[in-house]
Design an enzyme around this catalytic site. Structure first.
Site, short mmCIF file in Angstrom:
data_model
loop_
_atom_site.label_atom_id
_atom_site.label_comp_id
_atom_site.label_asym_id
_atom_site.label_seq_id
_atom_site.Cartn_x
_atom_site.Cartn_y
_atom_site.Cartn_z
N SER A 219 3.04 -2.13 10.33
CA SER A 219 4.49 -2.22 10.54
C SER A 219 5.05 -3.61 10.26
O SER A 219 5.94 -4.09 10.96
CB SER A 219 4.86 -1.76 11.96
OG SER A 219 4.49 -0.40 12.14
N GLU B 100 -5.77 -4.72 10.50
CA GLU B 100 -4.74 -3.70 10.69
C GLU B 100 -5.00 -2.95 11.99
O GLU B 100 -5.77 -1.98 12.01
CB GLU B 100 -4.77 -2.71 9.53
CG GLU B 100 -4.43 -3.32 8.19
CD GLU B 100 -3.79 -2.30 7.26
OE1 GLU B 100 -2.70 -2.59 6.75
OE2 GLU B 100 -4.34 -1.20 7.06
N GLY C 299 4.86 1.18 4.74
CA GLY C 299 6.23 1.67 4.66
C GLY C 299 7.21 0.73 3.98
O GLY C 299 8.01 1.15 3.13
N HIS D 39 -9.69 1.52 4.67
CA HIS D 39 -8.44 1.66 5.41
C HIS D 39 -8.67 2.62 6.58
O HIS D 39 -9.45 3.57 6.47
CB HIS D 39 -7.34 2.20 4.48
CG HIS D 39 -5.99 2.16 5.10
ND1 HIS D 39 -5.57 3.11 6.00
CD2 HIS D 39 -4.97 1.26 4.99
CE1 HIS D 39 -4.34 2.81 6.39
NE2 HIS D 39 -3.96 1.68 5.80
N GLY E 234 2.26 2.31 10.70
CA GLY E 234 3.25 3.37 10.53
C GLY E 234 3.95 3.77 11.82
O GLY E 234 4.64 4.78 11.87
N ASN F 29 0.88 -1.18 0.00
CA ASN F 29 0.00 0.00 0.00
C ASN F 29 0.91 1.22 0.00
O ASN F 29 1.47 1.58 1.03
CB ASN F 29 -0.90 -0.02 1.26
CG ASN F 29 -1.70 1.25 1.42
OD1 ASN F 29 -1.78 2.06 0.49
ND2 ASN F 29 -2.32 1.42 2.58
N LYS G 159 0.16 4.25 -0.33
CA LYS G 159 -0.44 5.48 0.22
C LYS G 159 -0.12 6.65 -0.72
O LYS G 159 -0.07 6.45 -1.93
CB LYS G 159 0.04 5.71 1.66
CG LYS G 159 -0.18 4.46 2.52
CD LYS G 159 -0.03 4.68 3.99
CE LYS G 159 -0.26 3.36 4.71
NZ LYS G 159 -0.29 3.49 6.16
N GLU H 269 -7.03 5.01 7.65
CA GLU H 269 -6.78 6.43 7.33
C GLU H 269 -7.99 7.04 6.62
O GLU H 269 -8.26 8.23 6.78
CB GLU H 269 -5.50 6.55 6.49
CG GLU H 269 -4.26 6.32 7.36
CD GLU H 269 -3.06 5.74 6.65
OE1 GLU H 269 -3.00 5.76 5.40
OE2 GLU H 269 -2.16 5.24 7.35
P1 PGA Z 1 2.60 0.26 7.60
O1 PGA Z 1 1.15 0.52 6.91
O2 PGA Z 1 3.10 -1.05 7.05
O3 PGA Z 1 3.43 1.43 7.16
O4 PGA Z 1 2.37 0.21 9.06
C1 PGA Z 1 0.25 -0.52 6.71
C2 PGA Z 1 -1.03 0.01 6.13
O5 PGA Z 1 -1.46 1.09 6.56
O6 PGA Z 1 -1.65 -0.62 5.26
#
Ligand code: PGA
Length: 250
Positions: free
Chosen positions: A211, A167, A233, A96, A173, A11, A13, A98
């Site tokens: 993460s 998640e 990330g 998601h 993140g 992803n 983002k 976010e």
């Molecule tokens: P992250 O993000 O691996 O940076 O924690 C995962 C996601 O939001 O899908």
């Protein structure tokens, strides 16, 4: 029956640009064809056309990060499921955290978006997960079950066509990861809920996200109900993403 291949989804983002995207795909190299896992990259909408071309000869499939709840019409700024389909989009992340947080997406809206994706043959990757406050209040199960229930209710027997991503919001993140045991516990709850909704739901991949890195992926992926990863990330650099795909291919 042999175990289904793990599904690893990047992803991106709001990251990337034309030259960095091209360098990323070049960096995946021929090695990617030798892996035994399924892989996809969910990229910003404006790069779908570029990535469709770049990934044409690659086993890595293309994904979007969202889809409109509307089929078509006067919805300025929205992108419909049918439009995504025009670019060979195979997956769309839906709900998601976010989007739920910064765009006030509700369980009901997420359920409609899932319908839109399924209607055109795009596999929705439905994200569920609790905040730190909810976890500390002992509400983790109740929260993820409520989020998934809305999708199940609106999508009936099609539920076996979705992918689910657990998640935990506190792990996204932040560098904090759910322990393999914590992840497995929630994945088992989600699996039971899916199976109660459809006898075909054993084919639904339940991914872990939050993460995930080349360092912790193997332990998470070793859990019986962790069918892959949704990676933010660590999907931004080709060598990291390749390492994750390798971890999923063992
Ligand atoms: P992250 O993000 O691996 O940076 O924690 C995962 C996601 O939001 O899908």
């Amino acid at each position: 029956m042999s175990k289904p291949l793990k599904l690893m989804v990047g992803n991106w983002k709001m990251h990337g640009d034309l030259s960095a995207n091209a360098a990323f795909v070049a960096g995946l190299t021929a090695e990617v064809s030798e892996l035994s896992c399924r892989a996809a990259l969910c990229v910003p909408t404006v790069y779908l056309a570029q990535m469709q071309d770049l990934l044409a000869a690659s086993p890595v499939e293309l994904g979007a990060q969202d889809v409109s709840a509307h089929e078509a019409g006067a919805y300025t700024g929205e992108v419909s499921a049918q439009m995504l389909r025009d670019f060979s989009v195979r997956y769309a992340i839906v709900g998601h955290s976010e989007r739920r947080l910064f765009h006030a997406e509700t369980d009901a809206l997420v359920a409609v978006k899932v319908q839109r994706a399924l209607a055109v043959g795009i596999t929705p990757i439905v994200c569920v997960g609790e905040s730190l406050t909810e976890r500390e209040a002992g509400q983790t199960e109740a929260v993820v079950k409520r989020q998934l229930a809305a999708v199940i209710q609106a999508n009936g027997h099609c539920i076996s066509e979705i992918v689910v991503a657990y998640e935990p919001v506190w792990a996204i993140g932040t560098g904090l990861t759910a322990s393999p045991e914590q992840a497995q516990q929630v994945h088992a709850v989600l699996r039971t809920q899916l199976l109660a909704a459809s006898s075909h739901a054993d084919r639904v991949a339940v991914l872990y996200g939050g993460s995930m890195t080349p360092h912790n992926a193997a332990d998470l992926l070793a859990q019986p109900d962790v069918d892959g990863g949704l990676i933010g990330g660590a999907s931004l650099k080709a060598p990291d993403f390749l390492s994750l795909l390798k971890a999923a291919s063992r």
